[in-house]
Structures are given as structure tokens and as C-alpha cells.
Design an enzyme around this catalytic site. Structure first.
Site, PDB file in Angstrom:
ATOM      1  N   LYS A 150       0.959  -1.243   0.117  1.00 40.42           N
ATOM      2  CA  LYS A 150       0.120  -0.043  -0.046  1.00 40.42           C
ATOM      3  C   LYS A 150       0.752   1.211   0.154  1.00 40.42           C
ATOM      4  O   LYS A 150       1.606   1.471   1.092  1.00 40.42           O
ATOM      5  CB  LYS A 150      -0.890   0.088   1.141  1.00 40.42           C
ATOM      6  N   GLU A 203      10.484   1.705  10.072  1.00 41.99           N
ATOM      7  CA  GLU A 203      11.544   2.843   9.708  1.00 41.99           C
ATOM      8  C   GLU A 203      10.599   4.139   9.970  1.00 41.99           C
ATOM      9  O   GLU A 203       9.600   4.373   9.204  1.00 41.99           O
ATOM     10  CB  GLU A 203      12.102   2.757   8.457  1.00 41.99           C
ATOM     11  N   CYS A 220      13.458  11.458   5.913  1.00 41.80           N
ATOM     12  CA  CYS A 220      13.660  10.958   7.083  1.00 41.80           C
ATOM     13  C   CYS A 220      14.818  11.346   7.577  1.00 41.80           C
ATOM     14  O   CYS A 220      15.085  11.639   9.020  1.00 41.80           O
ATOM     15  CB  CYS A 220      13.310   9.806   7.387  1.00 41.80           C
ATOM     16  N   GLU A 274       9.365  16.702  14.883  1.00 40.42           N
ATOM     17  CA  GLU A 274       9.622  16.591  13.566  1.00 40.42           C
ATOM     18  C   GLU A 274       8.944  17.488  12.788  1.00 40.42           C
ATOM     19  O   GLU A 274       7.561  17.521  13.031  1.00 40.42           O
ATOM     20  CB  GLU A 274       9.592  15.184  13.285  1.00 40.42           C
TER      21      GLU A 274
HETATM   22  P1  NAD Z   1       2.440   8.488   7.615  1.00 39.07           P
HETATM   23  O1  NAD Z   1       2.883   7.767   8.635  1.00 39.07           O
HETATM   24  O2  NAD Z   1       1.456   9.411   7.509  1.00 39.07           O
HETATM   25  O3  NAD Z   1       1.818   7.509   6.337  1.00 39.07           O
HETATM   26  C1  NAD Z   1       2.678   6.540   5.978  1.00 39.07           C
HETATM   27  C2  NAD Z   1       1.928   5.312   5.315  1.00 39.07           C
HETATM   28  O4  NAD Z   1       0.821   4.569   6.534  1.00 39.07           O
HETATM   29  C3  NAD Z   1       0.795   5.753   4.210  1.00 39.07           C
HETATM   30  O5  NAD Z   1       1.117   4.775   3.097  1.00 39.07           O
HETATM   31  C4  NAD Z   1      -0.344   6.087   5.035  1.00 39.07           C
HETATM   32  O6  NAD Z   1      -1.593   5.787   4.469  1.00 39.07           O
HETATM   33  C5  NAD Z   1      -0.294   4.906   6.104  1.00 39.07           C
HETATM   34  N1  NAD Z   1      -0.896   4.756   7.173  1.00 39.07           N
HETATM   35  C6  NAD Z   1      -1.260   5.863   7.928  1.00 39.07           C
HETATM   36  N2  NAD Z   1      -1.987   5.398   8.917  1.00 39.07           N
HETATM   37  C7  NAD Z   1      -2.153   4.344   8.860  1.00 39.07           C
HETATM   38  C8  NAD Z   1      -2.672   3.403   9.903  1.00 39.07           C
HETATM   39  N3  NAD Z   1      -3.384   3.710  10.992  1.00 39.07           N
HETATM   40  N4  NAD Z   1      -2.711   2.003   9.700  1.00 39.07           N
HETATM   41  C9  NAD Z   1      -2.046   1.713   8.374  1.00 39.07           C
HETATM   42  N5  NAD Z   1      -1.525   2.322   7.442  1.00 39.07           N
HETATM   43  C10 NAD Z   1      -1.846   3.861   7.715  1.00 39.07           C
HETATM   44  O7  NAD Z   1       3.714   8.951   6.864  1.00 39.07           O
HETATM   45  P2  NAD Z   1       4.022   9.919   5.661  1.00 39.07           P
HETATM   46  O8  NAD Z   1       3.300  11.304   6.204  1.00 39.07           O
HETATM   47  O9  NAD Z   1       3.536   9.239   4.580  1.00 39.07           O
HETATM   48  O10 NAD Z   1       5.605  10.151   5.549  1.00 39.07           O
HETATM   49  C11 NAD Z   1       6.322  11.062   6.414  1.00 39.07           C
HETATM   50  C12 NAD Z   1       6.923  10.294   7.518  1.00 39.07           C
HETATM   51  O11 NAD Z   1       7.666   9.132   7.295  1.00 39.07           O
HETATM   52  C13 NAD Z   1       7.726  11.130   8.464  1.00 39.07           C
HETATM   53  O12 NAD Z   1       7.661  11.037   9.822  1.00 39.07           O
HETATM   54  C14 NAD Z   1       9.330  10.477   7.852  1.00 39.07           C
HETATM   55  O13 NAD Z   1      10.363  10.752   9.006  1.00 39.07           O
HETATM   56  C15 NAD Z   1       8.874   9.286   7.854  1.00 39.07           C
HETATM   57  N6  NAD Z   1       9.870   8.397   7.320  1.00 39.07           N
HETATM   58  C16 NAD Z   1      10.555   7.687   7.703  1.00 39.07           C
HETATM   59  C17 NAD Z   1      11.786   6.962   7.079  1.00 39.07           C
HETATM   60  C18 NAD Z   1      12.790   5.986   7.650  1.00 39.07           C
HETATM   61  O14 NAD Z   1      13.519   5.358   6.921  1.00 39.07           O
HETATM   62  N7  NAD Z   1      12.979   5.917   9.128  1.00 39.07           N
HETATM   63  C19 NAD Z   1      11.655   6.988   5.711  1.00 39.07           C
HETATM   64  C20 NAD Z   1      10.744   7.943   4.987  1.00 39.07           C
HETATM   65  C21 NAD Z   1       9.889   8.462   5.822  1.00 39.07           C
HETATM   66  O1  6OD Z   2      18.382   4.841   1.365  1.00 35.03           O
HETATM   67  C1  6OD Z   2      17.454   3.952   1.974  1.00 35.03           C
HETATM   68  O2  6OD Z   2      17.575   2.846   1.826  1.00 35.03           O
HETATM   69  C2  6OD Z   2      16.396   4.602   2.579  1.00 35.03           C
HETATM   70  N1  6OD Z   2      15.569   3.643   3.191  1.00 35.03           N
HETATM   71  C3  6OD Z   2      16.147   5.927   2.805  1.00 35.03           C
HETATM   72  C4  6OD Z   2      15.141   6.434   3.725  1.00 35.03           C
HETATM   73  C5  6OD Z   2      14.960   8.042   3.520  1.00 35.03           C
HETATM   74  C6  6OD Z   2      14.025   8.349   4.170  1.00 35.03           C
HETATM   75  O3  6OD Z   2      13.317   9.423   3.880  1.00 35.03           O
END
Ligand code: NAD
Ligand code: 6OD
Length: 496
Positions: free
Chosen positions: A189, A265, A299, A400
């Protein structure tokens, strides 16, 4: 591989994106709009999967595991993954067009990072899985004959992959590739904000001969929609999720009843530490990248920049000058920075720009929205922003923001820098800038993060561990770590 031009059409213009379930493309009655962050226009509509379709996808995945897919050899799966990589590259222009339209990110970012990394993820995990060894232990027994223990790797089963919108294709394929090479069946998804490259991937999976039901794609929202129905489905065995920490907590609750394996993540509030002995230009260039890349929506981005006092004023001036020089604009305008993902997200980031002033910070540059006098004013553009003078307890320093903004503050001693960097609930990444080698190693080790870069940022070797500590994640992915998460390891003990 030709990057697209503004003349290349959005691959799904005027269509309704389908889900892919059991090898069948399905358009649902409930469809939502996919809006351009560049100008607010509708790019396409997207089929939202309800709980019934989620169930069909999970059952299709289960059936695939029991069919020929469950009997494929590792070399066969690796060959399929390589085909997927080739097909992504063959359709590179479409993938880049789709990614830049959905996200507004620059052509350079999508062409140099997102789409090539999507293909690389499939190749890397094919290579890594073939090179994987299994543990083996000979043991002594009282009768002197001994025994041999050896491990075998099996798929976990049906894996749900839930991805965010910031690096949509990179992060989806980062989990789909290792899940498939380990023999699992996937229900993916993507974010509701960025469905298009996932839709192209569904086509590529079919073109590459991935059997029906092995890769299923569901579009929709999170809470109360497709995402929640998927992660709480009793027949899903494991969840690989990337997104916000609060969403991770909600998913954990949904997954608890059926005791699913989880790899998370999550968010970050990453620090950059710039010592006075750093290569000044390299540190400024690297920090500009680590703060403003992808409009601050990575992130790993640095939202807290700590600079040793002797170079503090010079560094702030250089950082602000570079931020102000960034060209903000749409993907095909040679811009350095695109828009945020949506108007709603811009409202959140702007609320932090306001809060920074309320919390008595000084906005050194930026702090508002750019005005273009054309259709881009309907988009989600925002100014790159540098703030100084906030207390360490300020919400802008603790929470964040996920936009093109950092707080910059001075430090006087190495121990203080380490303490400031670690004073957060998050623990994803850190960047340390110094030319003093012993200090580089000493400080890097003390960072309470899953990933620390010294004199660089977002330099990736896909064999390495990736993940976060504290509220930034659970577990590690990358290399052998991903293969471990997406496999069940069985020990077989043979009495000799
Ligand atoms: P989000 O958590 O709002 O959504 C991520 C996904 O989860 C989407 O597909 C969303 O539809 C789904 N989702 C939301 N609520 C859900 C639930 N209750 N059950 C199941 N699925 C659900 O995140 P975002 O706004 O799309 O992305 C930004 C965030 O992601 C930031 O906090 C960023 O730091 C984090 N991020 C972390 C990493 C990492 O590698 N650690 C990488 C990229 C982004
Ligand atoms: O480079 C990657 O494999 C990875 N997971 C990056 C994540 C970036 C976050 O926004």
C-alpha cells in the site's frame, strides 16, 4: 535512460488508477483525487480499496504462496527480480514523469535518486540473497557421535508493505524487493499522496512474469481505510512500514492481536554537528543538502544543526546565503527545490514557522511562501528557512517538522555537542563534520542513532544496516538485515 521533459505526459492522465489483486487490475467504485503539489490540478483519480478488497488481496497472496511461487528456487526468484529492474529501466521516462508529477520533486532528484534506486533495490537484493550463507554448527554429544545443526531460510508468508510519500518508489521497492527474493507474497500500500510509481510497478511486475497474487497493490488512505484494514488483517504475517512514529504506534496496536512481525522505519529529528576543524565549504555544502534535499522531506534530513562557536556566525551566514540562493520551482524549471507534498502538509510546516517566532526564535531567512504570480501559487511551495535562537526545549527543536527548515545553535565543547545531539526521543541519523579523525570516530560512536555519517550525508551502501533507535524505528533493514526480517530461520539438528 532519457529523463522526461515537460512535453512527456503524466502516464495516468485522465484515468482511474486500479488496484492489482491476484493478477487482476481492479477499479473500485470509491475513487479519490490525486492532486499535483505543483499547481493543485487533478493528475488522476485513484481506486480506494475497501476491507473486502483488502481481504481478497491477502487471500490471493496466501494462495500464491501455496502455488508455484512457493516452489520457486532462489535463482529463479533472483532472475525475476533482475527482470523487474530491467523493466523499470526500460520505462525510466514514465517512472520519472510519474514520480515528479505526484511529488513535485526536482527532475534531478527523481532521475538521479528515486527511480535508479528503485531498480537498484531489485538488483541488490538478488545479489545479496544469492550470496547469503546459512549458519551451521557441529556439536559434541555424550555418546561421542556428535550432531550437526544447520539453518534453512523460509518465507515468512504474506507481507504487508506500507510506504510513505517522500521517496515513494525508493521506499516501496526497498521492502518489496527483499520480501519477494525471500519467497514471500506481498500486499503493498503506497501513500495516498503518491500512487503512480506503485501503479507502474504493478504493470512491471506483470511484464516481468511475477505470478498472479505474488505482488498485490492496494491504494487508499491509512486510518479507517485500506491501510488499517491491511495491517489488522489476521492473515497478514508481517508488516514492513515506513512512516511517522505515531502511525507506527497505531499499526503496532492493530497488529498486536495476531502477533505479526514488525519492521518499522519511522521519523527523525536529526542533528548535524559541525566542528570548527571541519572543511568549511564541505560542511556548508553538505548541510545545505541535508537540510533542504527533497524540500526537507527525507527522514534523514538535519533539522538541528549545532556549530562550534568559533565558526558559528560565519556558518550561519553561509547557510542562510545558500538557502536564499536555492531556486524554488516545479520539476521542469531547473529548480533546486520543489514544493512540499500537499497544501495540508504546507499548513503543518507553516505552523512551525509561526511557532518558531512565538517561541522567540529569529528567522534568519525564509519563513513564508514564495509568490510566483502564476498557477504555481495554487501549489504547495514554501521558502527554505533557517532559524536561530530557540531554547533547546522549544517544540520546534523537539518535534519533527519534515520541511525545508533547520534550527542552528552554537556549542562550545565536544561533550556538549554530543549531549545536545542525543537530547531527543528520536534516533535515526546524524551527520558529523570534522577533520579530526579520532574525534570523528569518538563522536560518531556516541550518537544515539541507527546511522551516522562523517563528512557526508545520505551516502548509501545497500549492504549496510538501516534503521533507527528510540522512536525512530524497530529493527534494521538493509543487506542481511532485510533478508533476516523477511525470512523465518529454521534450525535442523541432525544426530550423527
Ligand atoms: P504516515 O505515517 O502518515 O503514512 C505512511 C503510510 O502509512 C501511508 O501509506 C499511510 O496511508 C499509511 N497509514 C497511515 N495511518 C495508518 C494506519 N493507521 N494503519 C495503516 N497504515 C496507515 O507518513 P508520511 O506522512 O507518508 O511520511 C512522512 C513520515 O515518514 C515522516 O515522519 C518521516 O520521517 C517518515 N519516514 C521515515 C523513514 C525512515 O526510513 N525511517 C523514511 C521515510 C519517511
Ligand atoms: O536509502 C534508503 O534505503 C532509505 N531507506 C532511505 C530513507 C529515507 C527517508 O526518507
Amino acid at each position: 535512460m532519457r529523463p522526461p521533459t515537460a512535453a512527456d505526459p503524466y502516464p495516468f492522465a485522465g484515468t482511474q488508477l486500479p488496484c492489482l489483486v491476484g493478477g487482476e487490475f481492479i477499479r473500485t467504485r470509491n475513487a479519490f483525487q490525486n492532486l499535483s503539489p505543483v499547481d493543485g490540478t487533478t493528475l488522476c483519480t485513484v481506486s480506494e480499496a475497501d476491507a473486502t478488497l483488502v481481504d481478497r488481496a491477502v487471500q490471493a497472496a496466501r494462495a500464491a504462496l501455496q502455488g508455484p511461487w512457493g516452489r520457486t528456487s532462489l535463482p529463479e526468484r533472483c532472475a525475476l527480480l533482475r527482470k523487474v529492474a530491467e523493466r523499470i529501466e526500460a520505462r525510466f521516462t514514465e517512472f520519472v514523469s510519474a514520480e515528479v508529477a505526484d511529488t513535485g520533486k526536482t527532475l534531478k532528484e527523481a532521475s538521479a535518486l528515486d527511480i535508479p534506486r528503485g531498480a537498484a533495490n531489485f538488483r541488490a537484493y538478488a545479489d545479496l540473497a544469492l550470496a547469503r550463507s546459512a549458519e551451521c554448527f557441529e556439536m559434541a554429544t555424550p555418546d561421542g557421535r556428535g550432531a550437526l545443526n544447520y539453518a534453512v531460510h523460509k518465507p515468512v508468508g504474506v507481507v504487508a508493505v506500507v510506504a510513505p510519500w517522500n521517496l515513494p518508489f525508493l521506499l516501496l521497492t526497498w521492502k518489496v524487493a527483499p520480501a519477494l527474493v525471500c519467497g514471500n507474497a506481498v500486499v503493498a500500500k503506497p501513500s495516498e499522496e503518491t500512487p503512480a510509481t506503485a501503479a507502474l510497478l504493478a504493470q512491471v511486475m506483470q511484464e516481468s512474469g511475477i505470478p498472479p497474487g505474488v505482488f498485490n497493490l492496494l491504494h487508499g488512505f491509512g486510518t479507517g481505510s485500506t491501510g488499517e484494514a491491511l495491517v489488522s488483517h489476521p492473515d497478514v504475517d508481517a508488516i514492513a512500514f515506513t512512516g511517522e512514529s505515531a502511525t507506527g504506534a497505531a499499526i503496532m496496536r492493530s497488529a498486536a492481536d495476531s502477533v505479526k512481525a514488525l519492521s518499522f522505519e519511522l521519523g527523525g529529528k536529526n542533528a548535524a554537528l559541525v566542528f570548527a576543524d571541519a572543511d568549511f565549504e564541505a560542511a556548508v555544502n553538505g548541510t545545505v543538502r541535508s537540510v533542504f534535499a527533497n524540500c526537507g522531506q527525507v527522514c534523514l534530513c538535519s533539522e538541528r544543526v549545532y556549530v562550534e562557536r568559533p565558526i558559528f556566525e560565519r556558518f550561519v551566514a553561509a547557510l542562510a546565503a545558500r538557502a536564499q540562493a536555492l531556486k524554488v520551482g516545479g520539476p521542469f524549471e531547473g529548480a533546486d527545490m520543489g514544493p512540499l507534498i500537499s497544501r495540508a502538509h504546507r499548513e503543518k510546516v507553516l505552523s512551525y514557522y509561526r511557532l518558531a517566532r512565538e517561541e522567540h526564535g529569529e528567522v534568519v531567512c525564509g519563513g513564508g511562501v514564495p509568490h510566483f504570480g502564476d498557477r504555481r501559487d495554487q501549489g504547495a511551495f514554501i521558502e527554505p528557512t533557517v532559524v536561530r535562537g530557540l531554547a533547546e526545549s522549544a517544540r520546534c527543536v523537539k518535534e519533527e517538522i519534515f520541511g525545508p527548515v533547520c534550527h542552528v545553535a552554537p556549542f562550545d565543547a565536544e561533550e556538549q555537542a554530543v549531549q545536545l545531539a542525543n537530547d531527543t526521543h528520536y534516533g535515526l541519523a546524524a551527520a558529523v563534520w570534522t577533520q579530526n579523525l579520532p574525534r570523528a570516530h569518538r563522536v560518531a560512536r556516541q550518537m544515539q542513532t541507527g546511522i551516522t555519517w562523517v563528512n557526508d550525508w545520505f551516502l548509501r551502501d545497500l549492504r549496510t544496516a538501516f534503521g533507527g533507535v528510540k522512536h525512530s524505528g524497530i529493527g534494521r533493514e538493509g543487506g542481511a538485515h532485510s533478508l533476516a526480517f523477511f525470512s523465518e530461520t529454521q534450525n535442523i539438528c541432525v544426530k550423527l
